[in-house]
Design a protein around this motif. Structure first.
Motif, PDB file in Angstrom:
ATOM      1  N   THR A 212      40.088  40.415  44.533  1.00 18.27           N
ATOM      2  CA  THR A 212      39.886  41.812  44.934  1.00 18.27           C
ATOM      3  C   THR A 212      39.026  42.604  43.953  1.00 18.27           C
ATOM      4  N   ALA A 214      36.542  41.329  42.273  1.00 17.59           N
ATOM      5  CA  ALA A 214      35.321  40.535  42.109  1.00 17.59           C
ATOM      6  C   ALA A 214      35.437  39.510  40.994  1.00 17.59           C
ATOM      7  N   PRO A 252      35.305  42.457  47.074  1.00 19.01           N
ATOM      8  CA  PRO A 252      34.538  43.615  47.527  1.00 19.01           C
ATOM      9  C   PRO A 252      33.325  43.263  48.376  1.00 19.01           C
ATOM     10  N   SER A 253      32.621  42.190  48.075  1.00 17.60           N
ATOM     11  CA  SER A 253      31.471  41.759  48.860  1.00 17.60           C
ATOM     12  C   SER A 253      31.161  40.348  48.435  1.00 17.60           C
TER      13      SER A 253
END
Lengths: 262, 262
Positions: A212, A214, A252-253
């Motif tokens: 979560t 990264a 996050p991405s």
């Protein structure tokens, strides 16, 4: 109730854990005498602790009369977020990767200075691998280990690089300088490729799984026969699987590929 | 060393295990205060036990500052022969069954009066199932549970049948007499078929897995949408998978089909 005091109490908990610790993949069933010897506890102490652990279900009797790790302990341990929890999230992606490649697929986390394998799907007809779910291995000669080490705190990297790794093959990289370079390359490219490091016929390709925040929480790899595949063709497949798991974990991405960094 | 005596010592081991026991799938991360409350241990005792468990790795800190079950405990528990050991042997057969049917595939063992799921492969687009690896469920409304109960000692059967099971759907069988009949049918046919017992849209088909002494050690099932498949078409597939696992476990011979019995 608490008269035994801090030292006595701590001692009991740690002795109970020491009893659990003597079981191994090589010796999953032990007699009381063996438990006593391996844990270096007197027979009477071992007997009492084994009974208490068995009563709760942390140990259970095996059909041949020995003791083995109990299902009750496995049920509790199944709640470990970095064990089965991670594996549950990752399994669909790992299955896809195994189906598409036909090779061995592994999911691993770092525990102290080792890799711990959380999942392993064996490819039919692929190269044999030495790992076992729940088993440990060295960090530097494996794809997953290099990914995990490349993103570990500096002091962990230094501790690992300070000890020369075991030489599994004539190609196993044991030079701290070159390993440091390899780790930098893993951070730059987002992938680790390890050829002939553990066995002379295998190559592993690994990518990081992000949590979560990264942070790197795990690594995924494909281990294939070095002569049967072009390692670079596995890279995007492993990266896509790792990104899928990261997204499912709430990262996050997706980790940006190296070339999009400034 | 041993001055705390049997009672005090037993108490400490059991309290340490009680700390581990308060973690659940619903609450995998707990604060010290929560651990103290849920385990009904004074805060100072909980604090000391948590520290000792964390030092060994049975607990670990989570990124948000709480405690969670540690990877070290999972590593030890991975040695449980009825947990990951069984699952490792069974996985190739379970994967085949999942691939061929496209449905949910489950592997379970009995622990006391419950089913414990050792593996679960979720079918894409299949009916959702309520189970979790390492999770428990009732014996009587599930295919795997009926297989395990049908082959359990008589006193286990009586204990289970003495308590009316939860009614998951309007079809859940709660009558002890009819359940007794169903178990006899499972022993006669070598298969359990449970329709609409847990959810109104699911059917499970289960078969027994035998160990080295031909005893039933586990059960395999396929859980499918009740309107999407003819349950009887799943029976031979589940039986073949169960026989394969039994053979890999060293069972003396495949369980004979009912019609070859005299």
């Amino acid at each position: 109730m608490e008269v035994s005091g801090r030292t006595g109490t701590g001692s009991v908990t740690s002795r109970a854990l020491r009893v659990l610790e003597v079981f191994s993949a090589a010796e999953p069933v032990l007699t009381l005498t063996e438990i006593s010897r391996l844990s270096q506890l007197p027979l009477t102490t071992a007997h009492r602790l084994v009974n208490e652990l068995a009563e709760w279900g942390a140990l259970e009797r095996s059909p041949d009369g020995g003791y083995r790790i109990g299902l009750r302990l496995w049920e509790v341990a199944a709640l470990a977020p970095r064990g089965l929890g991670l594996r549950e999230t990752a399994l669909p992606y790992l299955s896809d990767l195994a189906r598409v490649t036909g090779e061995n697929v592994q999911l691993a986390v770092r525990e102290e200075l080792s890799v711990v394998y959380v999942e392993r799907l064996a490819g039919r007809g692929s190269v044999p691998v030495l790992t076992r779910v729940g088993g440990r291995f060295a960090l530097t000669p494996t794809g997953v280990g290099r990914v995990l080490l490349a993103h570990a705190p500096a002091e962990v990297q230094e501790s690992v690089l300070a000890q020369p790794p075991a030489r599994y093959t004539e190609r196993t990289e044991c030079d701290a300088g070159r390993l440091r370079q390899a780790l930098a390359e893993v951070r730059r490219t987002g992938v680790a490729v390890c050829e002939r490091q553990v066995t002379m016929d295998s190559v592993s390709v690994a990518a990081p799984v992000h949590g979560t925040g990264a942070e790197v929480v795990a690594a995924v790899s494909v281990v294939a026969h070095v002569d049967a595949v072009e390692a670079h063709t596995l890279v995007p497949l492993v990266q896509v699987a790792a990104s899928g798991i990261s997204r499912s974990l709430g990262a996050p991405s997706p980790a940006p590929p190296a070339r999009s960094r400034r």
